[in-house]
Design an enzyme around this catalytic site. Structure first.
Site, PDB file in Angstrom:
ATOM      1  N   LYS A  52       0.860  -1.209   0.075  1.00 63.51           N
ATOM      2  CA  LYS A  52      -0.018  -0.027   0.076  1.00 63.51           C
ATOM      3  C   LYS A  52       1.032   1.339  -0.003  1.00 63.51           C
ATOM      4  CE  LYS A  52      -4.055   0.607   1.084  1.00 63.51           C
ATOM      5  NZ  LYS A  52      -5.009   1.094   0.204  1.00 63.51           N
ATOM      6  N   ASP A  65      -5.294  -3.682  -1.575  1.00 59.14           N
ATOM      7  CA  ASP A  65      -6.718  -3.868  -1.810  1.00 59.14           C
ATOM      8  C   ASP A  65      -7.182  -4.253  -3.383  1.00 59.14           C
ATOM      9  OD1 ASP A  65      -5.971  -1.245  -2.526  1.00 59.14           O
ATOM     10  OD2 ASP A  65      -7.511  -0.087  -2.036  1.00 59.14           O
TER      11      ASP A  65
END
Ligand code: IPM
Ligand code: MG
Length: 370
Positions: free
Chosen positions: A194, A227
């Site tokens: 991320k 994600d």
């Protein structure tokens, strides 16, 4: 020619001992038919060790694991030990082995075997032929980062802390494992983090990019946010060859990826350390599934992930590709013949228990290599 291979077997809790028993059949078969001898040792880990010794793993067990050429691990945990503190929980056994043996790269394949294409909750056309590998960092990141703990603030509120931390060398060594694996596969690595919100993720991305330029210019590298990766794994999993990611994201994404295949009961994994000067490399093999306390002791658990973990062990720790291949082919044939444990049951199949499945694999091995 016979040569001794030292193997430490750690069945653990729940279905661990039952499915490990079926591996013993396969080991017996190897020794009978393939002129190979294993020097076997067995020990307690997890809840079983807590009951016997008060601790989830004893230092002597860690020493045995260090001395062995490879460790075959079952699974640990169960509701009766859920209330214990982190330093006493069954899960500490596997975390301790990863840390003490320096097992930093956790290889988690997700492969859809043709006879099981209907076992997935996803459409067959999305997952047919799926063969991806998740390389999860397994001795760093949020699982081990400091500071950690629960503290009480002056006003009486509590504060729980864990730290996501990675250094360049930790990223590089797991990155190398991923690039090297990719070279033997479709030559593509997707690095997952991320970087849009986490500094450790940004460093991960920069380090992977630099590593590729320096040492692996022949391998294709892409980057993806974690994600998005979760979403892409469900949308179009065959876009991936090798995924490399941190400890926590790898934990989540590998559970997700395993379910693409229809059953956790089918998937093995390997966790490996750095090669040592003598050429030895610590390695531990375990199924991805847990101890499944709800079905333990009923003789219905699927032993195939544990048997496939042994096949992985033969391939990666002992270079016994041929024998590993035999086991994998035997399993595909047994499934093709319609035998199914409850977890992978399909219409028009015959539901069998743990033992019948294990025996069927050995019978098939007999046919493949009489
Ligand atoms: C796994 C498990 C472990 C982990 C647990 C048992 C500590 O979920 O191997 O994926 O979180 O790493
Ligand atoms: Mg997990």
């Amino acid at each position: 020619m016979a040569s001794n291979k030292r193997l430490l077997i750690l069945p653990g809790d729940g279905i661990g001992p039952e499915v490990m028993y079926e591996v013993r059949r396969v080991i017996d078969w190897m020794e009978r038919r393939r002129a190979v001898t294993f020097e076997l040792d067995e020990d307690l880990v997890g809840g079983a060790a807590i009951e016997a010794t008060g601790k989830p793993i004893q230092p002597a067990t860690v020493e045995k694991a260090k001395a062995a050429d490879a460790v075959l691990f079952g699974s640990v945990g169960g509701p009766q030990w859920d209330r214990l503190g982190f330093e006493l929980r069954p899960e500490l056994a596997i975390l301790t082995l990863r840390r003490e043996l320096g097992l930093f790269a956790n290889l988690r394949p997700a492969v859809v075997l043709d006879p099981l294409v209907d076992a997935s909750t996803l459409k067959p056309e999305v997952i047919r032929g799926l063969d991806l590998m998740i390389v999860r960092e397994s001795t760093g990141g949020l699982y081990f980062g400091e500071p950690r703990g629960i503290e009480t603030l002056p006003d009486g509120r509590k504060r729980g802390v864990n730290t996501e931390v990675y250094t360049t060398d930790e990223i590089e060594r797991v990155g190398r494992v991923a690039f090297e694996l990719a070279r033997k596969r479709q030559n593509r690595v997707c690095s997952v983090e991320k970087a849009n919100v986490m500094e450790s993720g940004l460093l991960w991305r920069q380090t992977m990019t630099a590593l590729r330029e320096r040492e692996f210019a022949d391998v294709e590298l892409s980057h993806m946010y974690a994600d998005n990766c979760a979403m892409q794994l469900v949308r179009n999993p065959r876009q991936f060859d090798v995924i490399v990611t941190s400890n926590l994201f790898g934990d989540l994404l590998s559970d997700l990826a395993s379910m693409l295949t229809g059953s956790l009961g089918m998937l093995p994994s390997a966790t490996i350390g750095a090669p040592e000067p003598g050429g030895k490399r610590h390695a531990l093999y375990e199924p991805i599934h847990g101890s499944a306390p709800d079905i333990a002791g009923r003789g219905i658990a699927n032993p195939l992930a544990q048997i496939l973990s042994f096949a992985m062990l033969l391939r990666y720790s002992f270079g016994m590709d041929e024998e590993a291949g035999l086991i994998e082919r035997a399993i595909v044939t047994v499934l093709g013949s319609g035998l199914r444990t409850a977890d992978i049951m399909a219409p028009h199949s015959a539901k069998v228990g743990t033992q019948v499945m294990g025996e069927a694999v050995v019978r098939e091995l007999d046919k493949l290599a009489p």
